[in-house]
Design an enzyme around this catalytic site. Structure first.
Site, PDB file in Angstrom:
ATOM      1  N   ASN A  26     -13.866   0.451  -3.129  1.00  0.00           N
ATOM      2  CA  ASN A  26     -13.361  -0.698  -2.376  1.00  0.00           C
ATOM      3  C   ASN A  26     -14.401  -1.038  -1.309  1.00  0.00           C
ATOM      4  OD1 ASN A  26     -11.981  -2.459  -0.717  1.00  0.00           O
ATOM      5  ND2 ASN A  26     -10.443  -0.969  -0.041  1.00  0.00           N
ATOM      6  N   LYS A  44     -14.337  -3.436   0.752  1.00  0.00           N
ATOM      7  CA  LYS A  44     -13.731  -4.065   1.927  1.00  0.00           C
ATOM      8  C   LYS A  44     -14.542  -5.305   2.357  1.00  0.00           C
ATOM      9  CE  LYS A  44     -11.772   0.377   3.051  1.00  0.00           C
ATOM     10  NZ  LYS A  44     -11.270   1.311   4.052  1.00  0.00           N
ATOM     11  N   HIS A  93      -3.161  -2.732   0.141  1.00  0.00           N
ATOM     12  CA  HIS A  93      -3.980  -1.751   0.860  1.00  0.00           C
ATOM     13  C   HIS A  93      -3.427  -1.597   2.284  1.00  0.00           C
ATOM     14  CE1 HIS A  93      -7.367   0.059   2.949  1.00  0.00           C
ATOM     15  NE2 HIS A  93      -7.741   0.504   1.764  1.00  0.00           N
ATOM     16  N   GLU A 100      -4.758  -1.449   5.096  1.00  0.00           N
ATOM     17  CA  GLU A 100      -5.312  -2.362   6.108  1.00  0.00           C
ATOM     18  C   GLU A 100      -4.595  -3.702   6.055  1.00  0.00           C
ATOM     19  OE1 GLU A 100      -9.395  -1.898   4.958  1.00  0.00           O
ATOM     20  OE2 GLU A 100      -9.349   0.138   5.760  1.00  0.00           O
ATOM     21  N   GLU A 151      -2.789   6.564  -0.657  1.00  0.00           N
ATOM     22  CA  GLU A 151      -3.778   6.675   0.407  1.00  0.00           C
ATOM     23  C   GLU A 151      -3.063   6.933   1.726  1.00  0.00           C
ATOM     24  OE1 GLU A 151      -7.550   4.369  -0.711  1.00  0.00           O
ATOM     25  OE2 GLU A 151      -6.129   2.877   0.002  1.00  0.00           O
ATOM     26  N   GLY A 166     -10.924   6.271   6.281  1.00  0.00           N
ATOM     27  CA  GLY A 166     -12.029   5.959   7.188  1.00  0.00           C
ATOM     28  C   GLY A 166     -12.120   6.909   8.373  1.00  0.00           C
ATOM     29  N   SER A 222     -11.105   9.008   2.707  1.00  0.00           N
ATOM     30  CA  SER A 222     -12.269   9.868   2.973  1.00  0.00           C
ATOM     31  C   SER A 222     -12.718  10.691   1.771  1.00  0.00           C
ATOM     32  CB  SER A 222     -12.008  10.771   4.188  1.00  0.00           C
ATOM     33  OG  SER A 222     -11.804   9.979   5.340  1.00  0.00           O
TER      34      SER A 222
HETATM   35  P1  PGA Z   1     -12.304   5.577   2.901  1.00  0.00           P
HETATM   36  O1  PGA Z   1     -11.371   4.334   2.499  1.00  0.00           O
HETATM   37  O2  PGA Z   1     -12.791   6.195   1.631  1.00  0.00           O
HETATM   38  O3  PGA Z   1     -13.417   4.969   3.728  1.00  0.00           O
HETATM   39  O4  PGA Z   1     -11.445   6.518   3.704  1.00  0.00           O
HETATM   40  C1  PGA Z   1     -10.471   4.423   1.432  1.00  0.00           C
HETATM   41  C2  PGA Z   1      -9.774   3.096   1.252  1.00  0.00           C
HETATM   42  O5  PGA Z   1      -9.549   2.397   2.230  1.00  0.00           O
HETATM   43  O6  PGA Z   1      -9.435   2.709   0.110  1.00  0.00           O
END
Ligand code: PGA
Length: 251
Positions: free
Chosen positions: A9, A11, A96, A98, A168, A174, A214
């Site tokens: 992803n 983003k 997601h 976010e 997730e 992140g 992560s």
């Molecule tokens: P990350 O993000 O691997 O940077 O923790 C995962 C995601 O948001 O799908």
């Protein structure tokens, strides 16, 4: 046997040129990989170009969101599932964390978007996961269960076989804090059990459940060893072709 999936992803990180560059670098790094499905999700503005440049390769392309609206019309700023299909993408990441946290995404909108995906024969990657406070309060399973029920309401058994779930935990996204393989496995098993209660054992055994939060080249292998972890949704470590290819080729 559930074929593993490693999805990246991107983003809101890459301009068009950077998206093309990373996609092409990845294409050559994973050209011989066939043990898993590989998916990358660029921003909308790079979607068509990246699809064109990856045509015929073993990398599929996902959008990061779509409209709840199925029919075209006066919806300024929205992009429909059909438009995403039209430029050559095959998957859409939906719900997601976010988007849930910062852009008002709800279980209801996730459900509508998932249905829009299915209508146009796209695969929805439906994201679920609890916040840190919810886990600390002992509520993680309740939250995940209600997200699943809300997101998948009204889907038939056939529909269910055409979606992917991504678990997730929000506290692991992140932050560098991965769930331990055991913590992730425990929740994945719970998700599979819930899917079995909702739509039967056959569906629950077929559906792929990805872990996200992560994921890095050095922790992917231990995650992938878990029975109910069928792949990963990777953010930060998917931005560089080199590190993402190491995750793709985890074994
Ligand atoms: P990350 O993000 O691997 O940077 O923790 C995962 C995601 O948001 O799908």
């Amino acid at each position: 046997m559930r074929k593993p999936i490693i999805a990246g992803n991107w983003k809101m990180y890459k301009l068009l040129g950077e998206s093309i560059e990373t996609a092409l670098a990845l294409k050559s790094l994973v050209a011989n990989t066939n043990h898993c499905e590989i998916i990358i999700a660029p921003v909308f503005t790079a979607l068509k170009t990246v699809c064109d440049r990856l045509e015929g390769s073993n990398i599929k392309v996902a959008a990061q969101n779509c409209s709840t609206e199925q029919k075209h019309g006066a919806h300024t700023g929205e992009v429909s599932a059909e438009m995403i299909k039209d430029v050559g993408a095959s998957h859409i990441i939906i719900g997601h964390s976010e988007r849930r946290q910062f852009y008002g995404e709800t279980n209801e909108s996730v459900n509508l978007k998932t249905k829009a995906c299915l209508l146009f024969d796209l695969t929805a990657i439906v994201c679920i996961g609890e916040m840190l406070a919810e886990r600390e309060a002992g509520n993680a399973e309740n939250v995940v269960k209600s997200q699943l029920i809300g997101a998948l309401e009204g889907l038939t058994v056939t529909d269910m076989k055409r979606i992917i779930i991504a678990y997730e935990p929000v506290w692991a996204i992140g932050t560098g804090k991965t769930a331990t393989p055991e913590q992730a496995q425990e929740m994945h098993a719970f998700i599979r059990q819930t899917l079995s209660e909702m739509n039967g054992k056959e569906v629950s055994e077929t559906i792929r459940i990805l872990y996200g939060g992560s994921v890095k080249p050095d922790n992917i292998e231990s995650l992938m060893k878990q029975t109910d972890i069928d792949g990963a949704l990777v953010g930060g470590a998917s931005l560089e072709a080199e590190s993402f290819s190491k995750i793709v080729n985890y074994k």
